[in-house]
Design an enzyme around this catalytic site. Structure first.
Site, PDB file in Angstrom:
ATOM      1  N   ASN A   1      -2.100   6.946  -2.605  1.00 31.28           N
ATOM      2  CA  ASN A   1      -3.329   6.734  -1.842  1.00 31.28           C
ATOM      3  C   ASN A   1      -4.075   5.492  -2.327  1.00 31.28           C
ATOM      4  OD1 ASN A   1      -5.319   7.300   0.095  1.00 31.28           O
ATOM      5  ND2 ASN A   1      -6.573   8.421  -1.393  1.00 31.28           N
ATOM      6  N   ASN A   2      -3.351   4.402  -2.504  1.00 27.48           N
ATOM      7  CA  ASN A   2      -3.982   3.180  -2.979  1.00 27.48           C
ATOM      8  C   ASN A   2      -3.021   2.013  -2.797  1.00 27.48           C
ATOM      9  OD1 ASN A   2      -5.946   1.554  -4.050  1.00 27.48           O
ATOM     10  ND2 ASN A   2      -5.822   2.372  -6.122  1.00 27.48           N
TER      11      ASN A   2
ATOM     12  N   HIS B   1       0.860  -1.184   0.000  1.00 25.45           N
ATOM     13  CA  HIS B   1       0.000   0.000   0.000  1.00 25.45           C
ATOM     14  C   HIS B   1       0.897   1.235   0.000  1.00 25.45           C
ATOM     15  CE1 HIS B   1      -3.817   2.184   0.760  1.00 25.45           C
ATOM     16  NE2 HIS B   1      -2.977   3.078   1.271  1.00 25.45           N
ATOM     17  N   CYS B   2       0.719   2.092  -0.993  1.00 34.37           N
ATOM     18  CA  CYS B   2       1.565   3.277  -1.131  1.00 34.37           C
ATOM     19  C   CYS B   2       0.767   4.537  -0.800  1.00 34.37           C
ATOM     20  CB  CYS B   2       2.120   3.366  -2.551  1.00 34.37           C
ATOM     21  SG  CYS B   2       3.149   4.823  -2.832  1.00 34.37           S
ATOM     22  N   PRO B   3       1.120   5.255   0.269  1.00 28.67           N
ATOM     23  CA  PRO B   3       0.369   6.474   0.603  1.00 28.67           C
ATOM     24  C   PRO B   3       0.536   7.575  -0.434  1.00 28.67           C
ATOM     25  CG  PRO B   3       2.332   6.265   1.979  1.00 28.67           C
ATOM     26  CD  PRO B   3       2.207   4.985   1.226  1.00 28.67           C
TER      27      PRO B   3
END
Length: 302
Positions: free
Chosen positions: A157-158, A152-154
């Site tokens: 945002n996904n 999950h990559c902030p």
């Protein structure tokens, strides 16, 4: 003999009631996927702000004041095109369903309808109460199981998963490209301005121009390092058909691996072509812009 990929991993007998609630993390309006996470939305907004800042400094501090028409034209077209492609890839990564498994489908009625053979068992996620396909993992931020979840990559945002990994790879590649381009332009601009002692070098005063350039160099160096590393790890994962989660957990593959070019073709779709580098490929604007006049109105993922 059942494979290890079909062993039962449901250890929770009771699960929360399904339905809308304050725990919902994602909203699908029409066909658009969007994660409602405060940290992710801030990081994604910062990404856009920093790219826009780079656009401002490159165009208005370095290129437009230049006396060389061809230098300004060639570098301006190249930098702005790469920036547009980077932002487009960022949007596609952020607004594309990464491969979410339908939530709450692991009901007794649905299980009975599968007509499983004696001794055959399946994965069930106790957190989102869904039947879990092989290689799917649960994301605590998206609150869903994601097929081939890498991480999950902030910043986008996904989750990066089966459906949007291609766009994430393009995003890291184009951000690394514009970061390297910005560093080269900044170095050349510093060298040129020092030679003429900053006279007629920029429309901004020397102190302001220097501060803008220094901040741009720091930003570009940081982004270049981060995205180049991420790009390399993503290509390595694709070529080995192994997600980052699978690598960290040291999971033994129970699937038939598609390595090297087969893995690349599976992620990017089809044989090598210029479409691999196009974040707009497959985008249906009519579907995204069409207002759905259906009885249920906006559709919320639960």
């Amino acid at each position: 003999m059942q494979s290890s990929g079909h062993r039962l991993r449901d250890v929770e007998q009771h699960h929360p009631l399904l339905g809308g609630g304050e725990g919902e993390a994602q909203v699908a309006v029409g066909r658009i996927w969007f994660i409602q996470d405060g940290c992710g939305m801030v990081c994604a907004s910062m990404t856009w702000f920093l790219v826009m800042y780079a656009e401002f400094v490159v165009n208005f501090v370095m290129l437009l004041p230049s006396k060389s028409f061809w230098y300004t034209l060639i570098n301006g077209v190249a930098f702005n095109l790469l920036a547009v492609l980077a932002l487009a890839a960022h949007l596609r990564t952020m607004l594309t369903d990464p491969g979410a498994v339908p939530k709450g489908n692991a009901t007794k009625e649905y299980m009975d309808s599968l007509q499983l053979k004696p001794g055959e068992v399946i994965y069930k996620c106790p957190k989102c109460c869904s039947i879990k396909p092989e290689r799917a993992h649960h994301c605590s931020i998206c609150k869903r199981c994601i097929r081939k979840m890498d991480h999950h990559c902030p910043w986008v945002n996904n989750c990066v998963g089966e459906n949007n990994q291609r766009f994430f790879v393009l995003f890291t590649m184009y951000i690394a490209s514009i970061s390297l381009h910005a560093l080269c332009l900044s170095g050349f601009h510093f060298f040129t301005c020092v030679k003429v002692q900053w006279s007629e070098c920029s429309d901004f005063s020397p102190p302001v121009a220097v501060m803008l350039l220094i901040f741009l160099c720091l930003e570009a160096l940081l982004f270049l390092t981060f995205t180049a590393v991420m790009f390399g790890t993503q290509i390595h994962s694709i070529c080995n058909d192994e997600t980052e989660i699978e690598r960290l957990k040291n999971e033994k593959p129970t699937w038939e691996r598609r390595v090297r070019w087969d893995g690349m073709k599976a992620v990017f779709g089809g044989p090598p072509s210029l479409l691999w580098f196009n974040p707009f490929a497959g985008l249906r604007l009519r579907r995204l812009l069409m207002v759905h006049a259906r009885k249920e109105g906006s559709e919320f993922s639960v």
